[in-house]
Design an enzyme around this catalytic site. Structure first.
Site, PDB file in Angstrom:
ATOM      1  N   CYS A  88      38.388  58.590  93.700  1.00  9.12           N
ATOM      2  CA  CYS A  88      37.422  58.962  94.809  1.00  9.12           C
ATOM      3  C   CYS A  88      37.791  60.409  95.608  1.00  9.12           C
ATOM      4  O   CYS A  88      38.459  60.681  94.946  1.00  9.12           O
ATOM      5  CB  CYS A  88      38.298  57.740  96.047  1.00  9.12           C
ATOM      6  SG  CYS A  88      39.525  57.968  96.630  1.00  9.12           S
ATOM      7  N   ARG A  89      37.512  60.593  96.404  1.00 14.22           N
ATOM      8  CA  ARG A  89      36.997  61.939  97.142  1.00 14.22           C
ATOM      9  C   ARG A  89      37.140  61.558  98.743  1.00 14.22           C
ATOM     10  O   ARG A  89      36.034  60.339  99.180  1.00 14.22           O
ATOM     11  CB  ARG A  89      35.910  62.505  97.469  1.00 14.22           C
ATOM     12  CG  ARG A  89      35.427  63.558  95.917  1.00 14.22           C
ATOM     13  CD  ARG A  89      36.462  64.467  95.287  1.00 14.22           C
ATOM     14  NE  ARG A  89      37.664  64.156  95.195  1.00 14.22           N
ATOM     15  CZ  ARG A  89      38.970  64.953  93.972  1.00 14.22           C
ATOM     16  NH1 ARG A  89      38.221  66.136  94.740  1.00 14.22           N
ATOM     17  NH2 ARG A  89      39.621  64.104  93.800  1.00 14.22           N
TER      18      ARG A  89
END
Length: 275
Positions: free
Chosen positions: A2-3
């Site tokens: 994810c970010r």
């Protein structure tokens, strides 16, 4: 997998931090530049933010990709805040949890996100279940590695650990139980940010106009962005950033700073992480 991004500083519209930059978190949902694992973050998203004189953050989360939510742009255009934590998700393992699995997770004044994956989940962390109050594993918001890691962090916070200590100890505990895990954790209480670089990218920006951004990757090409070395605990306020090396559980543990030690004039903590 994810970010994520956290911000502290002068009041800003959410969109100025999450949507408008050329390589914003919004764009990173389909075109990240520095993501080492996975390519598209379309399995949910969320943002949590703090309102003036209210220590409990609000959240907006959805199960699908951020670009498919027509309300998100309007929300981020008009809502302003001095502190936020946001994430776009690429699920480690597909599951039925929906938006409950999307960061940020929340309890009291805290917002939390995990970028990475626990090796061997869920069997690898089964030995840690007895370390939690019985009600905690029974009331996980989602059946994911990130939700369980959040339960470990939250138990430490409720026991009185400061935020930096809680993250450092949790990373070391999970790594010992599940070697090879990627544990980039991010936590804020609206006044400071704690984060770990452990297996994936982490950057920070001290903005010339005031404020600090901590993110999985830069949202623009500003030369003031600085990369956080792997195996590092970051503690940040709106004006200062403190980096402290973390060591593997087999090594002698380095002391961990308190979250408040990143503030101007705040001394590092002498408290030692527990194994």
């Amino acid at each position: 997998m994810c970010r994520h991004l956290a911000y502290l500083g002068p009041e800003e519209p959410l969109g100025r931090l999450l949507v408008e930059p050329p390589h914003s978190l919004y764009r990173q949902s389909w075109a990240p530049r520095r993501q080492r694992y996975g390519t598209v973050n379309a399995d949910g998203f969320g943002v949590g933010w703090y309102a003036t004189e209210d220590p409990v953050p609000a959240r907006y989360r959805r199960a699908g990709p951020v670009w498919a939510d027509p309300s998100f742009a309007d929300l981020t255009r008009v809502v302003r805040t001095t502190a936020l934590l946001a994430a776009v998700r690429d699920a480690t393992v597909p599951g039925p949890d929906g938006e409950a699995a999307a960061a940020p997770f929340a309890a009291g004044p805290w917002l939390f996100s995990h970028n990475g994956a626990v090796a061997g989940w869920p069997r690898s962390l089964a030995p840690l279940v007895p370390r939690l109050p019985a009600v905690d594993p029974l009331s996980l918001e989602a059946r994911t590695d990130s939700a369980f890691v959040w339960a470990l962090v939250l138990a430490r916070l409720r026991a009185g650990d400061d935020e930096g200590q809680a993250l450092a100890d949790t990373v070391l505990e999970v790594t010992e139980a599940a070697p090879g895990s990627r544990l980039n954790l991010m936590l804020t209480n609206g006044e400071a940010i704690a984060a770990t670089a452990w297996g994936d990218t982490l950057w920070y920006l001290s903005r010339p106009g005031g404020g600090t951004v901590v993110a999985s990757e830069p949202y623009d090409d500003d030369p003031h962005w600085r990369e956080v070395p792997d195996r590092t605990l970051l503690a940040a306020s709106g004006t200062d950033v403190l980096l402290t090396p973390l060591k593997d559980p087999s090594d002698t543990l380095a002391s961990s700073p308190t979250l408040g030690s990143a503030r101007a004039g705040g001394p590092p903590s002498s408290k030692e992480p527990r194994t």
